[in-house]
Design a protein around this motif. Structure first.
Motif, PDB file in Angstrom:
ATOM      1  N   LYS A  42       0.881  -1.171   0.000  1.00  0.00           N
ATOM      2  CA  LYS A  42       0.000   0.000   0.000  1.00  0.00           C
ATOM      3  C   LYS A  42       0.919   1.222   0.000  1.00  0.00           C
ATOM      4  O   LYS A  42       1.517   1.560   1.011  1.00  0.00           O
ATOM      5  CB  LYS A  42      -0.917  -0.029   1.216  1.00  0.00           C
ATOM      6  N   VAL A  43       1.034   1.849  -1.167  1.00  0.00           N
ATOM      7  CA  VAL A  43       2.030   2.899  -1.388  1.00  0.00           C
ATOM      8  C   VAL A  43       1.351   4.255  -1.546  1.00  0.00           C
ATOM      9  O   VAL A  43       0.384   4.405  -2.300  1.00  0.00           O
ATOM     10  CB  VAL A  43       2.887   2.589  -2.636  1.00  0.00           C
ATOM     11  N   PHE A  44       1.876   5.224  -0.825  1.00  0.00           N
ATOM     12  CA  PHE A  44       1.384   6.601  -0.871  1.00  0.00           C
ATOM     13  C   PHE A  44       2.380   7.445  -1.663  1.00  0.00           C
ATOM     14  O   PHE A  44       3.570   7.465  -1.350  1.00  0.00           O
ATOM     15  CB  PHE A  44       1.257   7.145   0.550  1.00  0.00           C
ATOM     16  N   ILE A  45       1.911   8.090  -2.726  1.00  0.00           N
ATOM     17  CA  ILE A  45       2.766   8.991  -3.508  1.00  0.00           C
ATOM     18  C   ILE A  45       2.243  10.404  -3.331  1.00  0.00           C
ATOM     19  O   ILE A  45       1.067  10.674  -3.604  1.00  0.00           O
ATOM     20  CB  ILE A  45       2.771   8.601  -4.999  1.00  0.00           C
ATOM     21  N   LYS A  46       3.082  11.284  -2.838  1.00  0.00           N
ATOM     22  CA  LYS A  46       2.617  12.634  -2.546  1.00  0.00           C
ATOM     23  C   LYS A  46       3.387  13.665  -3.360  1.00  0.00           C
ATOM     24  O   LYS A  46       4.497  13.424  -3.847  1.00  0.00           O
ATOM     25  CB  LYS A  46       2.744  12.945  -1.058  1.00  0.00           C
ATOM     26  N   GLY A  47       2.758  14.811  -3.496  1.00  0.00           N
ATOM     27  CA  GLY A  47       3.361  15.924  -4.217  1.00  0.00           C
ATOM     28  C   GLY A  47       2.312  16.995  -4.414  1.00  0.00           C
ATOM     29  O   GLY A  47       1.115  16.714  -4.392  1.00  0.00           O
ATOM     30  N   PRO A  48       2.731  18.241  -4.591  1.00  0.00           N
ATOM     31  CA  PRO A  48       1.772  19.335  -4.766  1.00  0.00           C
ATOM     32  C   PRO A  48       1.052  19.239  -6.107  1.00  0.00           C
ATOM     33  O   PRO A  48       1.456  18.485  -7.002  1.00  0.00           O
ATOM     34  CB  PRO A  48       2.657  20.581  -4.705  1.00  0.00           C
ATOM     35  N   SER A  49      -0.018  19.987  -6.247  1.00  0.00           N
ATOM     36  CA  SER A  49      -0.716  20.055  -7.530  1.00  0.00           C
ATOM     37  C   SER A  49       0.263  20.501  -8.605  1.00  0.00           C
ATOM     38  O   SER A  49       1.053  21.424  -8.396  1.00  0.00           O
ATOM     39  CB  SER A  49      -1.890  21.038  -7.444  1.00  0.00           C
ATOM     40  N   GLY A  50       0.220  19.840  -9.751  1.00  0.00           N
ATOM     41  CA  GLY A  50       1.113  20.188 -10.845  1.00  0.00           C
ATOM     42  C   GLY A  50       2.432  19.456 -10.835  1.00  0.00           C
ATOM     43  O   GLY A  50       3.288  19.704 -11.686  1.00  0.00           O
ATOM     44  N   SER A  51       2.619  18.514  -9.897  1.00  0.00           N
ATOM     45  CA  SER A  51       3.907  17.826  -9.806  1.00  0.00           C
ATOM     46  C   SER A  51       4.004  16.596 -10.706  1.00  0.00           C
ATOM     47  O   SER A  51       5.076  16.008 -10.818  1.00  0.00           O
ATOM     48  CB  SER A  51       4.184  17.424  -8.348  1.00  0.00           C
ATOM     49  N   GLY A  52       2.887  16.187 -11.329  1.00  0.00           N
ATOM     50  CA  GLY A  52       2.919  15.048 -12.237  1.00  0.00           C
ATOM     51  C   GLY A  52       2.334  13.776 -11.669  1.00  0.00           C
ATOM     52  O   GLY A  52       2.482  12.704 -12.268  1.00  0.00           O
ATOM     53  N   LYS A  53       1.630  13.850 -10.543  1.00  0.00           N
ATOM     54  CA  LYS A  53       1.091  12.647  -9.899  1.00  0.00           C
ATOM     55  C   LYS A  53       0.091  11.924 -10.793  1.00  0.00           C
ATOM     56  O   LYS A  53       0.187  10.709 -10.994  1.00  0.00           O
ATOM     57  CB  LYS A  53       0.415  13.010  -8.561  1.00  0.00           C
ATOM     58  N   SER A  54      -0.891  12.655 -11.318  1.00  0.00           N
ATOM     59  CA  SER A  54      -1.895  12.021 -12.175  1.00  0.00           C
ATOM     60  C   SER A  54      -1.274  11.498 -13.469  1.00  0.00           C
ATOM     61  O   SER A  54      -1.685  10.455 -13.996  1.00  0.00           O
ATOM     62  CB  SER A  54      -3.024  13.011 -12.498  1.00  0.00           C
ATOM     63  N   THR A  55      -0.288  12.214 -13.986  1.00  0.00           N
ATOM     64  CA  THR A  55       0.410  11.752 -15.183  1.00  0.00           C
ATOM     65  C   THR A  55       1.086  10.417 -14.922  1.00  0.00           C
ATOM     66  O   THR A  55       1.008   9.498 -15.748  1.00  0.00           O
ATOM     67  CB  THR A  55       1.456  12.790 -15.625  1.00  0.00           C
ATOM     68  N   LEU A  56       1.732  10.287 -13.761  1.00  0.00           N
ATOM     69  CA  LEU A  56       2.381   9.029 -13.396  1.00  0.00           C
ATOM     70  C   LEU A  56       1.361   7.896 -13.313  1.00  0.00           C
ATOM     71  O   LEU A  56       1.587   6.799 -13.837  1.00  0.00           O
ATOM     72  CB  LEU A  56       3.100   9.187 -12.053  1.00  0.00           C
ATOM     73  N   LEU A  57       0.227   8.138 -12.688  1.00  0.00           N
ATOM     74  CA  LEU A  57      -0.801   7.108 -12.582  1.00  0.00           C
ATOM     75  C   LEU A  57      -1.311   6.690 -13.959  1.00  0.00           C
ATOM     76  O   LEU A  57      -1.560   5.504 -14.210  1.00  0.00           O
ATOM     77  CB  LEU A  57      -1.967   7.603 -11.731  1.00  0.00           C
ATOM     78  N   ASN A  58      -1.486   7.646 -14.839  1.00  0.00           N
ATOM     79  CA  ASN A  58      -1.972   7.329 -16.183  1.00  0.00           C
ATOM     80  C   ASN A  58      -0.950   6.549 -17.000  1.00  0.00           C
ATOM     81  O   ASN A  58      -1.331   5.775 -17.886  1.00  0.00           O
ATOM     82  CB  ASN A  58      -2.391   8.605 -16.901  1.00  0.00           C
ATOM     83  N   LEU A  59       0.330   6.732 -16.718  1.00  0.00           N
ATOM     84  CA  LEU A  59       1.354   5.895 -17.350  1.00  0.00           C
ATOM     85  C   LEU A  59       1.266   4.469 -16.813  1.00  0.00           C
ATOM     86  O   LEU A  59       1.353   3.495 -17.576  1.00  0.00           O
ATOM     87  CB  LEU A  59       2.747   6.465 -17.085  1.00  0.00           C
ATOM     88  N   MET A  60       1.085   4.328 -15.486  1.00  0.00           N
ATOM     89  CA  MET A  60       0.942   2.998 -14.884  1.00  0.00           C
ATOM     90  C   MET A  60      -0.276   2.268 -15.430  1.00  0.00           C
ATOM     91  O   MET A  60      -0.274   1.047 -15.561  1.00  0.00           O
ATOM     92  CB  MET A  60       0.806   3.115 -13.361  1.00  0.00           C
ATOM     93  N   ALA A  61      -1.328   3.014 -15.728  1.00  0.00           N
ATOM     94  CA  ALA A  61      -2.575   2.412 -16.205  1.00  0.00           C
ATOM     95  C   ALA A  61      -2.593   2.217 -17.713  1.00  0.00           C
ATOM     96  O   ALA A  61      -3.541   1.644 -18.256  1.00  0.00           O
ATOM     97  CB  ALA A  61      -3.753   3.280 -15.781  1.00  0.00           C
ATOM     98  N   GLY A  62      -1.577   2.700 -18.409  1.00  0.00           N
ATOM     99  CA  GLY A  62      -1.546   2.558 -19.858  1.00  0.00           C
ATOM    100  C   GLY A  62      -2.448   3.534 -20.585  1.00  0.00           C
ATOM    101  O   GLY A  62      -2.695   3.378 -21.782  1.00  0.00           O
ATOM    102  N   VAL A  63      -2.939   4.552 -19.893  1.00  0.00           N
ATOM    103  CA  VAL A  63      -3.735   5.591 -20.546  1.00  0.00           C
ATOM    104  C   VAL A  63      -2.814   6.479 -21.375  1.00  0.00           C
ATOM    105  O   VAL A  63      -3.153   6.892 -22.486  1.00  0.00           O
ATOM    106  CB  VAL A  63      -4.501   6.429 -19.504  1.00  0.00           C
ATOM    107  N   LEU A  64      -1.639   6.773 -20.822  1.00  0.00           N
ATOM    108  CA  LEU A  64      -0.608   7.538 -21.512  1.00  0.00           C
ATOM    109  C   LEU A  64       0.571   6.619 -21.827  1.00  0.00           C
ATOM    110  O   LEU A  64       0.764   5.595 -21.166  1.00  0.00           O
ATOM    111  CB  LEU A  64      -0.129   8.707 -20.643  1.00  0.00           C
TER     112      LEU A  64
END
Length: 246
Positions: A42-64
């Motif tokens: 159970k991994v928590f990834i943190k960072g401010p808005s605009g740091s690329g968090k959602s982009t990273l998740l979308n790469l993991m999911a194959g959306v990007l």
């Protein structure tokens, strides 16, 4: 803060030399040398808005798709798959809890929860009949605090907290190996957030689901097995575009 992988030989997410930018002429949003997540973590990834968090998740999911590097999830190299095959992989292997939940307003609570099974033979095969599907949906919802008398109600009748629980049950139906949660608690107060996360943990442990949870709220990280500050692994963090890299 512990950022190491305690069980590197049992990885479900493995990123190597991954780079991503929105346009060929724009700055890099992500430049990650390595990221490994073990099965069951159970991994928590943190960072401010605009740091690329959602982009990273979308790469993991194959959306990007990254412009360079390797994105391996549950044994599949997503960067090598066609768009259609990535969609198929995502339906079979990944549950996604969105920040805005993305529930279907004209469907009932039960119909929203069971919807992923219509797109994934892998997740549906553990249920011999529609009765077993209903039984497991009720179990998930009950474990997440939604009573059986709500099953036929449209999701638009529910509170924000109840919709959040329905979205979590939908993501976990059929026990996908990986659950990705993108700021799903941002609209809740702290006590409600903590309660929801503990319920989520319990279900993930019961169904052997790996959880990757991102948030800008660092107060939640103490609840997780491992916490990663995105800027500590993202060499492009100083260039992340706040308008497109949520």
């Amino acid at each position: 803060m512990n950022t190491s992988n305690p069980n590197a030989n049992n990885t479900i997410v493995n990123l190597r030399d991954v780079r991503f930018r929105w346009k060929r002429t724009s700055d890099l949003v992500l430049d990650i040398e390595t990221l490994e997540i073990s099965k069951g973590e159970k991994v928590f990834i943190k960072g401010p808005s605009g740091s690329g968090k959602s982009t990273l998740l979308n790469l993991m999911a194959g959306v990007l798709v990254s412009e360079a590097g390797q994105v391996n999830v549950n044994g599949s190299a997503l960067d090598k798959l066609s768009g259609a095959k990535r969609d198929h992989f995502r339906a079979n292997n990944i549950g996604f809890i969105f920040q805005m939940f993305n529930l279907i307003p004209y469907l009932s609570v039960l119909e929203n929860v069971t919807l992923p099974l219509d797109f994934s033979a892998n997740r549906k095969k553990s249920f011999p009949s529609a009765k077993e599907v209903r039984t497991d949906a009720i179990r998930l919802l009950s474990n997440l605090g939604i009573s059986e008398d709500m099953l036929k109600r449209p999701v638009t009748d529910l509170s924000i907290g109840q919709q959040q629980r329905v979205a979590a049950a939908r993501a976990m139906i059929g026990a996908p190996p990986l659950l990705i949660a993108d700021e799903p608690t941002s609209s809740l107060d702290y006590n409600t957030r903590e309660s929801f996360i503990k319920l989520l943990f319990s279900e993930c442990e019961q169904s052997d689901i790996t959880l990757v949870f991102v948030s800008h709220d660092g107060s939640l990280e103490k609840l997780f097995d491992r916490s990663i500050e995105l800027s500590s692994i993202n060499k492009a963090s100083s260039n992340a575009n706040t308008e497109v890299a949520a």
